[in-house]
Structures are given as structure tokens and as C-alpha cells.
Write a protein that holds these residues in place. Sequence first.
Motif, PDB file in Angstrom:
ATOM      1  N   HIS A 165      -0.115 -45.221   2.517  1.00 31.38           N
ATOM      2  CA  HIS A 165      -0.709 -44.308   2.069  1.00 31.38           C
ATOM      3  C   HIS A 165      -1.298 -43.137   2.638  1.00 31.38           C
ATOM      4  N   PRO A 166      -1.226 -41.796   3.601  1.00 32.12           N
ATOM      5  CA  PRO A 166      -2.505 -40.797   3.847  1.00 32.12           C
ATOM      6  C   PRO A 166      -3.305 -40.370   2.378  1.00 32.12           C
ATOM      7  N   PRO A 167      -4.666 -40.379   2.751  1.00 30.23           N
ATOM      8  CA  PRO A 167      -5.029 -39.997   0.965  1.00 30.23           C
ATOM      9  C   PRO A 167      -4.614 -38.299   1.129  1.00 30.23           C
ATOM     10  N   VAL A 168      -4.920 -38.254  -0.373  1.00 23.89           N
ATOM     11  CA  VAL A 168      -4.288 -37.401  -0.988  1.00 23.89           C
ATOM     12  C   VAL A 168      -6.068 -36.680  -1.295  1.00 23.89           C
ATOM     13  N   PRO A 209      -9.242 -19.422  -2.287  1.00 19.58           N
ATOM     14  CA  PRO A 209      -9.756 -20.117  -0.530  1.00 19.58           C
ATOM     15  C   PRO A 209      -9.783 -21.212   0.236  1.00 19.58           C
ATOM     16  N   VAL A 210     -10.124 -22.355  -0.090  1.00 12.61           N
ATOM     17  CA  VAL A 210     -10.539 -23.987   0.059  1.00 12.61           C
ATOM     18  C   VAL A 210      -9.202 -23.862   0.260  1.00 12.61           C
ATOM     19  N   GLY A 211      -8.639 -23.579  -0.603  1.00  7.56           N
ATOM     20  CA  GLY A 211      -6.728 -24.282  -0.797  1.00  7.56           C
ATOM     21  C   GLY A 211      -6.028 -24.140   0.242  1.00  7.56           C
ATOM     22  N   ARG A 212      -6.001 -22.680   0.466  1.00  6.21           N
ATOM     23  CA  ARG A 212      -5.423 -21.998   1.076  1.00  6.21           C
ATOM     24  C   ARG A 212      -6.032 -22.539   2.675  1.00  6.21           C
ATOM     25  N   ALA A 213      -6.687 -22.971   3.149  1.00  3.32           N
ATOM     26  CA  ALA A 213      -7.379 -23.310   4.518  1.00  3.32           C
ATOM     27  C   ALA A 213      -7.084 -24.519   4.638  1.00  3.32           C
ATOM     28  N   LEU A 214      -7.537 -25.341   3.936  1.00  5.06           N
ATOM     29  CA  LEU A 214      -6.900 -26.671   4.060  1.00  5.06           C
ATOM     30  C   LEU A 214      -5.368 -26.925   3.984  1.00  5.06           C
ATOM     31  N   ARG A 252      -3.931 -27.103   7.302  1.00  2.35           N
ATOM     32  CA  ARG A 252      -4.298 -27.115   7.825  1.00  2.35           C
ATOM     33  C   ARG A 252      -3.996 -28.612   7.647  1.00  2.35           C
ATOM     34  N   TRP A 253      -3.043 -29.080   6.918  1.00  2.75           N
ATOM     35  CA  TRP A 253      -2.654 -30.390   5.873  1.00  2.75           C
ATOM     36  C   TRP A 253      -2.076 -30.235   5.160  1.00  2.75           C
ATOM     37  N   PRO A 254      -0.916 -29.359   5.698  1.00  4.95           N
ATOM     38  CA  PRO A 254      -0.006 -29.490   4.016  1.00  4.95           C
ATOM     39  C   PRO A 254       0.591 -29.924   3.036  1.00  4.95           C
ATOM     40  N   GLU A 255       0.599 -31.251   3.777  1.00  5.61           N
ATOM     41  CA  GLU A 255       2.030 -32.100   3.212  1.00  5.61           C
ATOM     42  C   GLU A 255       0.291 -33.498   2.175  1.00  5.61           C
ATOM     43  N   LEU A 256      -1.025 -32.933   2.655  1.00  3.73           N
ATOM     44  CA  LEU A 256      -1.834 -33.994   1.945  1.00  3.73           C
ATOM     45  C   LEU A 256      -2.920 -33.504   0.322  1.00  3.73           C
ATOM     46  N   VAL A 257      -2.527 -31.667   0.881  1.00  6.94           N
ATOM     47  CA  VAL A 257      -3.311 -31.263  -0.240  1.00  6.94           C
ATOM     48  C   VAL A 257      -2.570 -30.585  -1.475  1.00  6.94           C
ATOM     49  N   TRP A 258      -2.877 -30.608  -2.521  1.00 12.51           N
ATOM     50  CA  TRP A 258      -2.878 -30.142  -3.798  1.00 12.51           C
ATOM     51  C   TRP A 258      -3.882 -29.494  -4.216  1.00 12.51           C
ATOM     52  N   GLU A 259      -3.734 -28.167  -5.628  1.00 11.13           N
ATOM     53  CA  GLU A 259      -4.637 -28.000  -5.975  1.00 11.13           C
ATOM     54  C   GLU A 259      -4.894 -28.181  -7.319  1.00 11.13           C
ATOM     55  N   TYR A 262     -16.808 -33.656  -2.644  1.00 12.36           N
ATOM     56  CA  TYR A 262     -17.705 -33.103  -1.661  1.00 12.36           C
ATOM     57  C   TYR A 262     -17.810 -31.240  -2.694  1.00 12.36           C
ATOM     58  N   GLY A 263     -18.835 -30.904  -2.389  1.00 13.25           N
ATOM     59  CA  GLY A 263     -19.204 -29.514  -3.295  1.00 13.25           C
ATOM     60  C   GLY A 263     -20.047 -28.510  -2.568  1.00 13.25           C
ATOM     61  N   GLY A 264     -19.468 -27.206  -2.878  1.00 19.90           N
ATOM     62  CA  GLY A 264     -20.238 -26.298  -1.836  1.00 19.90           C
ATOM     63  C   GLY A 264     -19.290 -25.683  -1.318  1.00 19.90           C
ATOM     64  N   LEU A 265     -18.569 -25.689  -0.650  1.00 18.72           N
ATOM     65  CA  LEU A 265     -17.411 -25.458   0.311  1.00 18.72           C
ATOM     66  C   LEU A 265     -16.932 -23.593   0.756  1.00 18.72           C
ATOM     67  N   ASP A 266     -16.840 -23.826   1.675  1.00 13.07           N
ATOM     68  CA  ASP A 266     -16.213 -22.779   1.484  1.00 13.07           C
ATOM     69  C   ASP A 266     -14.576 -23.141   2.975  1.00 13.07           C
ATOM     70  N   ALA A 267     -13.967 -21.872   2.750  1.00 12.75           N
ATOM     71  CA  ALA A 267     -12.852 -22.028   3.737  1.00 12.75           C
ATOM     72  C   ALA A 267     -13.067 -22.978   4.814  1.00 12.75           C
ATOM     73  N   GLU A 268     -14.333 -22.442   5.809  1.00 16.19           N
ATOM     74  CA  GLU A 268     -14.933 -23.145   7.314  1.00 16.19           C
ATOM     75  C   GLU A 268     -15.128 -24.249   6.994  1.00 16.19           C
ATOM     76  N   SER A 269     -16.139 -24.294   6.283  1.00 16.29           N
ATOM     77  CA  SER A 269     -16.899 -25.918   5.691  1.00 16.29           C
ATOM     78  C   SER A 269     -15.881 -27.138   5.383  1.00 16.29           C
ATOM     79  N   ALA A 270     -15.128 -26.298   5.121  1.00 13.16           N
ATOM     80  CA  ALA A 270     -14.089 -27.407   4.132  1.00 13.16           C
ATOM     81  C   ALA A 270     -13.072 -27.565   5.080  1.00 13.16           C
ATOM     82  N   VAL A 271     -12.456 -27.050   6.204  1.00 13.50           N
ATOM     83  CA  VAL A 271     -12.313 -27.639   7.332  1.00 13.50           C
ATOM     84  C   VAL A 271     -12.713 -28.564   8.144  1.00 13.50           C
ATOM     85  N   THR A 272     -13.451 -28.463   8.601  1.00 14.78           N
ATOM     86  CA  THR A 272     -14.878 -29.169   9.361  1.00 14.78           C
ATOM     87  C   THR A 272     -14.468 -29.997   8.593  1.00 14.78           C
TER      88      THR A 272
END
Length: 276
Positions: A105-108, A127-132, A135-142, A164-174
Motif C-alpha cells: 500500500h502507499p503511505p498514509v 492549511p497544510v491539510g488542504r495543500a497536501l 496534491r495527494w487526495p487519496e493519501l491525506v487524512w487530518e 515532520y514539524g514546523g511546516l506550512d502549506a508550501e514547505s509541506a508539499v515540497t
Amino acid sequence: MAGTAPRGVVWVLIEYRGAWPVNGFDGLDLEPEAKDLVFSAAQAARARILLVRRHGRRSRGGPSRWAVLRQDSSGACHQQWGTWRGDEDLSEIATALGGPGELGHPPVLLVCAHGQHDPCCAVRGRPVGRALSERWPELVWECTHVGGDRFAANVVVAPDGVYYGGLDAESAVTTIEEHLAGRVHAEYLRGYTDLFPPQQAAVAAALERFGPAGRHDYTVTESVRHGDRWRVRLTGRPGLIDVELRSHAAPPHQLTCHGPATSSARVYELTAMRIV
């Protein structure tokens, strides 16, 4: 931030679309027998129970999902998924906790957005949940509280066991793009959940010094403590590496948005690193 990932290699995810209680699964009004069965099985497996939901989706139609995710001693990742409508259906989680699960399975991607536990998690996490999710709608859960509210937004890759910690929307995607490509970077890394805090800090120091690497490219072969000093030996690129750390308490400060009092956190400071 390095060395702050909570220990654990097993996760139980339970989709719950209603309001999350401040204490997550413990606070749900479920049938007591089913709830106790799940809780007891999770305790026996040393699993963490998290409530999850898709970002922005609050429709109550159709069954909810559950999952048991685990990483074994070889680093292989196993998952078992199911659905539930009534409380009694959750008993299947206890059965799944006793089995190996499935490979492949792919990671969650879990984004802490538990505002009832601490407002930082919702304000920074959503905002991080929204951005991820875009990009990866089937992998991401809040999800509910994962620990370390002061590092919000927090993202956990499970069952890889990477915080991972200290993320914002842009850094989370990267950061997640790199992770999924097999490159873990030190910049936002809190640690690997199969390692103890000084070992996590040692791996982060090696990644900082030698550049990004795969999740299992570094192996801890020895850890020695002398008072507040640690020597952690790693095997990986560029060979055998000794990482020396000093453990100390940081000055007291407010660790969470919700926390009324100040307290000290344990930090690991790199003092030396050498190739053996």
C-alpha cells in the motif's frame, strides 16, 4: 526539533466525521464493549489510536473507514483497511491488530488538525491539510493529536514512522514530494518513531551534514550514554559515523498555544561528528 518524534510503530486510524473530543478516541460516546475491545487490543500492540477525516469533507453518507498500519523490525510497512457503520464493527480492528496486514500500500499522510486539543494544530494544520489533499487526495487524512503541538503543523508519514514539524502549506508539499521520492531531508524532520530521541537526533544530524537520504539508509548500530552525553554510531553514507550529542533542558517557555504554564523541553545538541 530533532529527537521529538514519539516512539511507536503501530497506528490505528478510525474515521470519525463528527466533532473530535479533546481527548480523541477516549472521549467518543461508543458502545462500551466495542470501545474497550479496541482500546485493549491497541494497548497490547502498543498502537496509537487516531481519529481521522478527509480535509473539508463532512458528508455523513456511506460507511466510515478504519485502518491498522504497522512497520515491522525489517522496515517493511503493512496495512489493513476496513469499514464501519455501527460500533460493533470496530471489533474488526482488534482482529487486524493481531495479524500482519498487507504489503504494497502507499503511505498514509497524517496532518494533525486537532483544534480542540490545541488551537495551534487547527490554525497551522488545516492549511497544510488542504495543500497536501489537493496534491495527494487519496493519501491525506487530518488526524487528532500526534504530540508536539509546539511544532505545528505536524505531518506524520505512516507506517514509515517519520514525523515532520514546523511546516506550512508550501514547505509541506515540497517536503512530502521529496519523502515520496525516497529523500528525507533534515530541515523539518522531528525524527523516526522506531528510534529513541538521541538516535533520532543523530540521524537528523547526519542528514544535515551529508544531505538527504532514504528512510532506511542510516542504521543505528550502537548508542552509548555518559551522563548528559551520547555517542550514537550510524551505518550509512558515507560509512560508519559517530555522532556525539549533549542532552539538556531548554529554558522554560510555553510549549503549546493552549498550555497555561511554561515548562522545559529536552533537546539534543550536536557536539561532534566523525567518520570512523
